[in-house]
Design a protein around this motif. Structure first.
Motif, PDB file in Angstrom:
ATOM      1  N   MET A 243      -0.708   4.846  -7.807  1.00 21.47           N
ATOM      2  CA  MET A 243      -0.065   5.218  -6.535  1.00 21.47           C
ATOM      3  C   MET A 243       1.356   4.676  -6.579  1.00 21.47           C
ATOM      4  SD  MET A 243      -3.392   4.375  -4.216  1.00 21.47           S
ATOM      5  CE  MET A 243      -4.102   3.380  -5.532  1.00 21.47           C
ATOM      6  N   ILE A 244       2.112   5.193  -7.554  1.00 21.54           N
ATOM      7  CA  ILE A 244       3.476   4.723  -7.774  1.00 21.54           C
ATOM      8  C   ILE A 244       4.383   5.921  -8.022  1.00 21.54           C
ATOM      9  CG2 ILE A 244       2.714   2.511  -8.700  1.00 21.54           C
ATOM     10  CD1 ILE A 244       3.180   3.494 -11.503  1.00 21.54           C
ATOM     11  N   SER A 245       5.621   5.774  -7.592  1.00 27.07           N
ATOM     12  CA  SER A 245       6.576   6.872  -7.735  1.00 27.07           C
ATOM     13  C   SER A 245       7.991   6.314  -7.939  1.00 27.07           C
ATOM     14  CB  SER A 245       6.530   7.726  -6.467  1.00 27.07           C
ATOM     15  OG  SER A 245       7.607   8.629  -6.432  1.00 27.07           O
ATOM     16  N   PRO A 246       8.728   6.796  -8.979  1.00 28.21           N
ATOM     17  CA  PRO A 246       8.303   7.775  -9.978  1.00 28.21           C
ATOM     18  C   PRO A 246       7.291   7.158 -10.944  1.00 28.21           C
ATOM     19  CG  PRO A 246      10.527   7.002 -10.445  1.00 28.21           C
ATOM     20  CD  PRO A 246      10.135   6.380  -9.154  1.00 28.21           C
ATOM     21  N   VAL A 247       6.358   7.974 -11.406  1.00 32.78           N
ATOM     22  CA  VAL A 247       5.229   7.455 -12.172  1.00 32.78           C
ATOM     23  C   VAL A 247       5.465   7.523 -13.683  1.00 32.78           C
ATOM     24  CG1 VAL A 247       3.966   9.662 -12.229  1.00 32.78           C
ATOM     25  CG2 VAL A 247       2.684   7.503 -12.289  1.00 32.78           C
ATOM     26  N   ASP A 248       6.283   8.491 -14.130  1.00 25.32           N
ATOM     27  CA  ASP A 248       6.334   8.788 -15.573  1.00 25.32           C
ATOM     28  C   ASP A 248       6.659   7.595 -16.473  1.00 25.32           C
ATOM     29  OD1 ASP A 248       5.568  11.375 -15.165  1.00 25.32           O
ATOM     30  OD2 ASP A 248       7.582  12.221 -15.293  1.00 25.32           O
ATOM     31  N   HIS A 249       7.613   6.779 -16.064  1.00 20.63           N
ATOM     32  CA  HIS A 249       8.027   5.711 -16.980  1.00 20.63           C
ATOM     33  C   HIS A 249       7.034   4.550 -17.056  1.00 20.63           C
ATOM     34  CE1 HIS A 249       9.796   4.596 -13.132  1.00 20.63           C
ATOM     35  NE2 HIS A 249       9.865   3.355 -13.556  1.00 20.63           N
TER      36      HIS A 249
ATOM     37  N   MET B 117      -8.717  11.973  -2.303  1.00 20.27           N
ATOM     38  CA  MET B 117      -8.577  10.802  -1.433  1.00 20.27           C
ATOM     39  C   MET B 117      -9.218  11.108  -0.080  1.00 20.27           C
ATOM     40  SD  MET B 117      -7.152   8.423  -3.131  1.00 20.27           S
ATOM     41  CE  MET B 117      -7.228   7.304  -1.741  1.00 20.27           C
ATOM     42  N   SER B 118     -10.180  10.305   0.290  1.00 17.68           N
ATOM     43  CA  SER B 118     -10.828  10.491   1.587  1.00 17.68           C
ATOM     44  C   SER B 118     -10.323   9.474   2.612  1.00 17.68           C
ATOM     45  CB  SER B 118     -12.352  10.438   1.431  1.00 17.68           C
ATOM     46  OG  SER B 118     -12.727   9.439   0.524  1.00 17.68           O
ATOM     47  N   VAL B 119      -9.234   8.782   2.247  1.00 20.57           N
ATOM     48  CA  VAL B 119      -8.434   7.987   3.193  1.00 20.57           C
ATOM     49  C   VAL B 119      -6.987   8.152   2.749  1.00 20.57           C
ATOM     50  CG1 VAL B 119     -10.222   6.219   3.571  1.00 20.57           C
ATOM     51  CG2 VAL B 119      -8.487   5.845   1.797  1.00 20.57           C
ATOM     52  N   ASN B 120      -6.049   7.779   3.610  1.00 13.60           N
ATOM     53  CA  ASN B 120      -4.660   7.742   3.157  1.00 13.60           C
ATOM     54  C   ASN B 120      -4.503   6.530   2.244  1.00 13.60           C
ATOM     55  OD1 ASN B 120      -3.171   9.983   4.488  1.00 13.60           O
ATOM     56  ND2 ASN B 120      -4.120   9.073   6.292  1.00 13.60           N
ATOM     57  N   PRO B 121      -3.962   6.738   1.030  1.00 16.82           N
ATOM     58  CA  PRO B 121      -3.948   5.655   0.061  1.00 16.82           C
ATOM     59  C   PRO B 121      -3.089   4.473   0.511  1.00 16.82           C
ATOM     60  CG  PRO B 121      -2.633   7.507  -0.729  1.00 16.82           C
ATOM     61  CD  PRO B 121      -3.332   7.971   0.518  1.00 16.82           C
ATOM     62  N   GLY B 122      -3.486   3.302   0.108  1.00 17.83           N
ATOM     63  CA  GLY B 122      -2.721   2.097   0.408  1.00 17.83           C
ATOM     64  C   GLY B 122      -3.587   0.876   0.677  1.00 17.83           C
ATOM     65  N   PHE B 123      -4.761   1.111   1.249  1.00 11.83           N
ATOM     66  CA  PHE B 123      -5.582  -0.037   1.651  1.00 11.83           C
ATOM     67  C   PHE B 123      -7.068   0.271   1.479  1.00 11.83           C
ATOM     68  CE2 PHE B 123      -1.694   0.096   4.114  1.00 11.83           C
ATOM     69  CZ  PHE B 123      -1.155  -1.174   3.848  1.00 11.83           C
TER      70      PHE B 123
ATOM     71  N   ILE C  25      -6.121   7.993 -16.637  1.00 12.71           N
ATOM     72  CA  ILE C  25      -4.902   7.733 -15.862  1.00 12.71           C
ATOM     73  C   ILE C  25      -4.757   8.871 -14.858  1.00 12.71           C
ATOM     74  CG2 ILE C  25      -2.403   7.438 -15.922  1.00 12.71           C
ATOM     75  CD1 ILE C  25      -2.653   6.217 -18.699  1.00 12.71           C
ATOM     76  N   THR C  26      -4.776   8.485 -13.575  1.00  8.45           N
ATOM     77  CA  THR C  26      -4.722   9.481 -12.497  1.00  8.45           C
ATOM     78  C   THR C  26      -3.422   9.327 -11.729  1.00  8.45           C
ATOM     79  OG1 THR C  26      -7.115   9.585 -12.355  1.00  8.45           O
ATOM     80  CG2 THR C  26      -5.896  10.255 -10.390  1.00  8.45           C
ATOM     81  N   VAL C  27      -2.782  10.478 -11.493  1.00 15.29           N
ATOM     82  CA  VAL C  27      -1.488  10.482 -10.790  1.00 15.29           C
ATOM     83  C   VAL C  27      -1.553  11.413  -9.586  1.00 15.29           C
ATOM     84  CG1 VAL C  27      -0.210  10.020 -12.922  1.00 15.29           C
ATOM     85  CG2 VAL C  27      -0.562  12.390 -12.203  1.00 15.29           C
ATOM     86  N   HIS C  28      -0.635  11.216  -8.662  1.00 17.33           N
ATOM     87  CA  HIS C  28      -0.502  12.102  -7.504  1.00 17.33           C
ATOM     88  C   HIS C  28       0.593  13.132  -7.793  1.00 17.33           C
ATOM     89  CE1 HIS C  28      -2.891   9.955  -4.286  1.00 17.33           C
ATOM     90  NE2 HIS C  28      -2.913   9.078  -5.280  1.00 17.33           N
ATOM     91  N   PRO C  29       0.402  14.388  -7.373  1.00 18.95           N
ATOM     92  CA  PRO C  29       1.422  15.415  -7.628  1.00 18.95           C
ATOM     93  C   PRO C  29       2.770  15.065  -7.009  1.00 18.95           C
ATOM     94  CG  PRO C  29      -0.538  16.400  -6.616  1.00 18.95           C
ATOM     95  CD  PRO C  29      -0.756  14.919  -6.655  1.00 18.95           C
ATOM     96  N   GLU C  30       2.765  14.306  -5.926  1.00 23.25           N
ATOM     97  CA  GLU C  30       4.017  13.956  -5.236  1.00 23.25           C
ATOM     98  C   GLU C  30       4.757  12.812  -5.934  1.00 23.25           C
ATOM     99  OE1 GLU C  30       0.952  13.846  -3.850  1.00 23.25           O
ATOM    100  OE2 GLU C  30       0.893  15.315  -2.210  1.00 23.25           O
ATOM    101  N   ALA C  31       4.173  12.265  -7.017  1.00 23.66           N
ATOM    102  CA  ALA C  31       4.749  11.061  -7.637  1.00 23.66           C
ATOM    103  C   ALA C  31       5.757  11.355  -8.735  1.00 23.66           C
ATOM    104  CB  ALA C  31       3.638  10.171  -8.179  1.00 23.66           C
TER     105      ALA C  31
ATOM    106  N   PHE D 293       5.509   4.335  -2.848  1.00 21.79           N
ATOM    107  CA  PHE D 293       4.691   5.548  -2.699  1.00 21.79           C
ATOM    108  C   PHE D 293       3.596   5.309  -1.662  1.00 21.79           C
ATOM    109  CE2 PHE D 293       1.216   8.438  -4.065  1.00 21.79           C
ATOM    110  CZ  PHE D 293       1.888   9.646  -3.901  1.00 21.79           C
ATOM    111  N   VAL D 294       3.113   4.077  -1.629  1.00 19.07           N
ATOM    112  CA  VAL D 294       2.139   3.649  -0.610  1.00 19.07           C
ATOM    113  C   VAL D 294       2.587   2.301  -0.049  1.00 19.07           C
ATOM    114  CG1 VAL D 294       0.142   4.879  -1.547  1.00 19.07           C
ATOM    115  CG2 VAL D 294       0.663   2.596  -2.386  1.00 19.07           C
ATOM    116  N   PRO D 295       2.190   1.993   1.180  1.00 23.08           N
ATOM    117  CA  PRO D 295       2.723   0.773   1.822  1.00 23.08           C
ATOM    118  C   PRO D 295       1.967  -0.503   1.444  1.00 23.08           C
ATOM    119  CG  PRO D 295       1.405   2.025   3.381  1.00 23.08           C
ATOM    120  CD  PRO D 295       1.391   2.811   2.103  1.00 23.08           C
ATOM    121  N   ASN D 296       1.770  -0.720   0.136  1.00 23.36           N
ATOM    122  CA  ASN D 296       1.098  -1.930  -0.304  1.00 23.36           C
ATOM    123  C   ASN D 296       1.467  -2.152  -1.766  1.00 23.36           C
ATOM    124  OD1 ASN D 296      -0.598  -4.144  -0.299  1.00 23.36           O
ATOM    125  ND2 ASN D 296      -2.507  -2.979  -0.260  1.00 23.36           N
ATOM    126  N   LEU D 297       1.358  -3.389  -2.205  1.00 21.05           N
ATOM    127  CA  LEU D 297       1.666  -3.752  -3.592  1.00 21.05           C
ATOM    128  C   LEU D 297       0.422  -4.348  -4.214  1.00 21.05           C
ATOM    129  CD1 LEU D 297       4.964  -5.872  -3.531  1.00 21.05           C
ATOM    130  CD2 LEU D 297       4.552  -3.884  -4.980  1.00 21.05           C
TER     131      LEU D 297
END
Ligand code: DX5
Ligand code: ZN
Length: 219
Positions: free
Chosen positions: A70-76, A139-145, A89-95, A43-47
Motif C-alpha cells: 500500500m505504497i505509492s509510487p510502488v515501482d521502485h 479490499m473489504s475495508v479501506n486500507p490503512g488499519f 507481491i500485490t499492488v494497487h492500480p492507483e499506486a 497512499f494510506v494514512p498509516n506507516l
C-alpha cells in the motif's frame, strides 16, 4: 475454479515487539501464507514496515510471504521486496501510472503478481490484466488499519471477479482482506473467495488461541 480455502494471517495485528516469534507461532498454528501489510503514510494514512523487516522475518518460516504493498509510487520498491523474500507481491492500480508494466516487473523478478482493489475501485479495472496475474485481492475495508468492519458491498465484487476468473479458466487466487472474522469468512467464501486475510481474528487471544482462530476461519 474456486480452490480450497487458504488463510493468510495479517501480521499487522501481531505483537511488533516479537514479530519473529509471532510468525513462527502462526506458521505452527496452521497459517497457509503470511500476509505482510506495507504502508507508506501517503497512499494510506498509516506507516508500517519495509523490506528490511521482511528480510529479517524470512528465516522464521518457509510459508509464502504474501506482501500487500500500500505504497505509492510502488515501482521502485518491487526489487527490494523481491530480494527480501516476498513470494507474492500485490499492488494497487492507483499506486503507479502503468499497472501492466508493474505486473510484468513482478513476474520478471520471479514472483507471483497480485492486484488489489479498494472498496470503491471497480472489478472492471482487471479487464485487461486478469490473464497476466496470479492473484486478485479484494479490499473489504479501506486500507490503512486493522480492526475495521467488513464492507458488505464487496461481496458483489467478489462474485463478479469469481465469474471472470472461472471464465478465464486459470487458477488465479481470489483473496479478501479486511474485517474477515468468524461470520464474514463464510460470506466471503460463498461469494467465491479462496484466500482469507485475517489480522484481528487470527491474533485475538494470544498464541494459545491462534490454531483455534485459524480453524474457525477455515470453516
Ligand atoms: C488493511 C490491511 C489488512 C488488515 C486486516 O489495510 O490490508 O490486511 O490488516 O486486518 P483485520 O483482519 O483486522 O481487518
Ligand atoms: Zn492487507
Amino acid at each position: 475454479m474456486q480452490q480450497p480455502v487458504r488463510i493468510s494471517p495479517s501480521i499487522l495485528s501481531a505483537d511488533f515487539a516479537k514479530l519473529g516469534e509471532e510468525v513462527r507461532a502462526i506458521d505452527e498454528a496452521g497459517a497457509d501464507w503470511i500476509h505482510v501489510d506495507v504502508m507508506d503514510g501517503h497512499f494510506v494514512p498509516n506507516l508500517t514496515i519495509g523490506p528490511a523487516v521482511v528480510k529479517a522475518l524470512r528465516p522464521h518460516t518457509a510459508k509464502p510471504f504474501d506482501v500487500h504493498l500500500m505504497i505509492s509510487p510502488v515501482d521502485h520498491f518491487l526489487d527490494a521486496f523481491a530480494e527480501a523474500g516476498a513470494d507474492i507481491i500485490t499492488v494497487h492500480p492507483e499506486a503507479g501510472p502503468h499497472l501492466h508494466r508493474t505486473i510484468q516487473r513482478i513476474k520478471a523478478l520471479g514472483k507471483r503478481a497480485g492486484v488489489s482493489l479498494n472498496p470503491a475501485t471497480p472489478a472492471k479495472m482487471l479487464d485487461y490484466v486478469l490473464e497476466e496475474i496470479d492473484l486478485v485481492l479484494v479490499m473489504s475495508v479501506n486500507p490503512g488499519f486493522g480492526g475495521q468492519s467488513f464492507i458488505s458491498s464487496q461481496l458483489r465484487k467478489i462474485e463478479a471477479i469469481r465469474k471472470q476468473i472461472d471464465k478465464l479458466g486459470k487458477p488465479i487466487d481470489l483473496e479478501v482482506d479486511g474485517g474477515v472474522d468468524a461470520n464474514t469468512c463464510r460470506q466471503a467464501i460463498d461469494a467465491g473467495a479462496d484466500v482469507l486475510v485475517a489480522g484481528t481474528a487470527t491474533f485475538r487471544g494470544g498464541p494459545e488461541r491462534y490454531a483455534e482462530n485459524i480453524g474457525i476461519l477455515r470453516g
